[in-house]
Design an enzyme around this catalytic site. Structure first.
Site, PDB file in Angstrom:
ATOM      1  N   GLU A 218      40.185  28.977  29.700  1.00  0.00           N
ATOM      2  CA  GLU A 218      40.346  30.099  30.632  1.00  0.00           C
ATOM      3  C   GLU A 218      40.108  31.425  29.904  1.00  0.00           C
ATOM      4  O   GLU A 218      39.399  32.289  30.387  1.00  0.00           O
ATOM      5  CB  GLU A 218      41.761  30.026  31.213  1.00  0.00           C
TER       6      GLU A 218
ATOM      7  N   ASP B  52      45.050  40.121  36.308  1.00  0.00           N
ATOM      8  CA  ASP B  52      46.405  40.244  36.835  1.00  0.00           C
ATOM      9  C   ASP B  52      47.364  41.186  36.097  1.00  0.00           C
ATOM     10  O   ASP B  52      48.007  42.008  36.708  1.00  0.00           O
ATOM     11  CB  ASP B  52      47.047  38.857  36.915  1.00  0.00           C
TER      12      ASP B  52
HETATM   13  C1  GLC Z   1      44.076  33.906  37.273  1.00  0.00           C
HETATM   14  C2  GLC Z   1      43.077  35.036  37.052  1.00  0.00           C
HETATM   15  C3  GLC Z   1      42.332  35.342  38.355  1.00  0.00           C
HETATM   16  C4  GLC Z   1      41.695  34.061  38.863  1.00  0.00           C
HETATM   17  C5  GLC Z   1      42.754  32.969  39.061  1.00  0.00           C
HETATM   18  C6  GLC Z   1      42.161  31.627  39.422  1.00  0.00           C
HETATM   19  O1  GLC Z   1      45.080  34.316  38.111  1.00  0.00           O
HETATM   20  O2  GLC Z   1      43.727  36.163  36.575  1.00  0.00           O
HETATM   21  O3  GLC Z   1      41.364  36.321  38.150  1.00  0.00           O
HETATM   22  O4  GLC Z   1      41.031  34.292  40.049  1.00  0.00           O
HETATM   23  O5  GLC Z   1      43.450  32.793  37.852  1.00  0.00           O
HETATM   24  O6  GLC Z   1      41.302  31.202  38.418  1.00  0.00           O
END
Ligand code: GLC
Length: 443
Positions: free
Chosen positions: A411, A169
């Protein structure tokens, strides 16, 4: 060194806890919906224990497919608690959107063909053919959409219209553009009046994760504004591009497309499905056009602006994903791999950081501007193996598994000391830890 066996069972516990019966949420509370590339990575892990459940994960992604072929990055949970999320996107204003589920109006990296193939590997030959036949029409429709809508000039590369589409992102090229061109008057006013605290009140992420590990408030506001503008154009790409909004040909996204085009071709061949000739030509063109992203001065691939074709020369993990494409000439692949062993660049203690250590963007705890992510490591390991860099692939697999064993299924991770960042119990970290554990690299 082989990972401890309880790593796999603990990873399955995470996936079970996040299981919503037909799909797996990326993380409880923070990410309650179904995400496109997350479910692809999740299926790649789940296939080892239960190929049928992995198939369900993928089939349930197809519920979200639009009439025009787009697969959205999010299919919203129907739960009452998330009405605000669904209403914010209001996908139903576009006649192509599905009627049974609410979705966003944007996509995410096309990992689907890879996930379908990996799940197929666990099936008997006849089950595999049935599996491929079942999903092939939707898969092809999705890739055709990518070309028809996202490569409007037939140049070979596909464009993205929102940072969420690249899945990384707040990666530098997108943030450069955001700050230079996407902060309109009211956002600038909010910046001047230091309205950050008030903005954070409306965010779900900063209630769950420390704010220094996420977008800053002004960036969050700018993203909100971009989304609002996309909605006003009812997610119609012609209207969006007519108004010259954000449009970037992202290096990571296009690398993933190249690899997944190959996977799609193999799936089609396995079930004797001919591919449209024009499509085959366009896929070939993507591989050639990808080379236009190469900057000889810095020996690296970069994302570029769709209109001006200017390269965004800030290196980030997207540049390394070029390896996963598998279409690079050997000398360029060598140049990418040398960055991985450079102590000033991507060779941190727990690699691979999402931007190099010597970048002015680098912050060890901030989302896609420094931390190490397991999914990008998985993609890089795959690329290394295909180019024969087995020692490097083996090392990266080991450091990744060590990191997860020591610091959990987070994460993302601090690339220097490995400590956990973002949300805990994150599904793709767990799923890919299973896959890496069960895929030793023999030299
Ligand atoms: C965050 C990450 C994205 C992912 C989402 C859900 O926004 O940057 O890549 O798909 O989380 O896990």
């Amino acid at each position: 060194m082989e990972p401890p066996t309880n790593l796999i069972s603990e990873a399955y516990d995470v996936l079970d806890a996040n299981d919503q019966s037909s799909y797996t949420q990326p993380a409880a509370n923070l990410y309650p919906h179904q995400w496109l590339w997350d479910s692809c990575f999740i299926a790649i892990g789940l296939r080892h224990r239960d190929p049928e459940r992995a198939q369900i994960e993928i089939i349930s992604l197809l519920r979200g497919q639009w009439q025009n072929g787009m697969l959205p990055n999010i299919i919203f949970s129907p739960d009452k608690r998330y009405e605000r999320d669904r209403n914010f996107w209001r996908s139903w204003i576009n006649p192509d959107a599905p009627s049974e589920v609410a979705t966003t109006g944007i996509t995410q990296p096309p990992m689907l063909a890879e996930a379908i193939t990996r799940v197929g590997e666990m099936l008997s030959p006849s089950e595999r053919r049935d599996w491929y036949r079942r999903v092939f029409p939707s898969l092809l429709k999705y890739h055709l959409w990518l070309y028809n809508e996202r490569d409007p000039h037939g140049e070979g590369l596909v464009l993205q219209i929102h940072p969420w589409e690249v899945g990384m992102d707040n990666t530098p090229p997108w943030m450069t553009e955001l700050h230079e061109h996407q902060l309109n008057l009211w956002i600038r006013a909010a910046k001047k009046t230091h309205a950050e605290r008030a903005i954070d009140l409306f965010r779900r992420d900063t209630r769950r994760v420390p704010s220094n590990e996420r977008f800053d408030a002004i960036e969050a506001l700018a993203l909100f504004d971009i989304q609002r503008r996309l909605r006003r154009k009812i997610y119609d790409i012609r209207r969006i591009l007519d108004h010259s909004m954000f449009a970037i040909e992202d290096v990571g996204f296009n690398a993933i497309l190249i690899r997944n085009n190959d996977r799609l071709k193999a799936i089609a061949a396995a079930i004797h499905e001919p591919l449209p000739e024009e499509f085959t030509t366009r896929m070939k063109k993507t591989e050639q056009a990808f080379e236009e992203l190469w900057d000889p001065l810095s020996s690296n691939y970069f994302s570029r602006d769709f209109i001006t074709h200017k390269l965004f020369k800030d290196p980030s993990i997207g540049s390394l994903l070029a390896l996963y494409a598998g279409s690079l000439p050997k000398d360029k692949a060598d140049a990418i791999v040398s960055q991985l062993s450079d102590k000033h660049s991507f060779n941190s203690h727990f690699p691979v950081p999402s931007v190099p250590l010597n970048s002015s963007w680098f912050k060890p705890d901030n989302y896609w501007q420094g931390p190490t992510w397991v999914n990008t490591n998985w993609l890089i390991i795959d690329g290394l193996k295909r180019y024969g860099f087995l020692e490097e692939a083996k090392r990266l697999r080991e450091t990744t598994l060590n990191m997860v064993t020591s610091y959990g299924f987070s994460e993302y991770f601090d690339p220097n000391d490995g400590h956990a960042l973002g949300t805990p119990a994150f599904s793709w970290t767990a799923a890919l830890a299973v896959d890496l554990s069960l895929s030793p690299i023999r030299i």
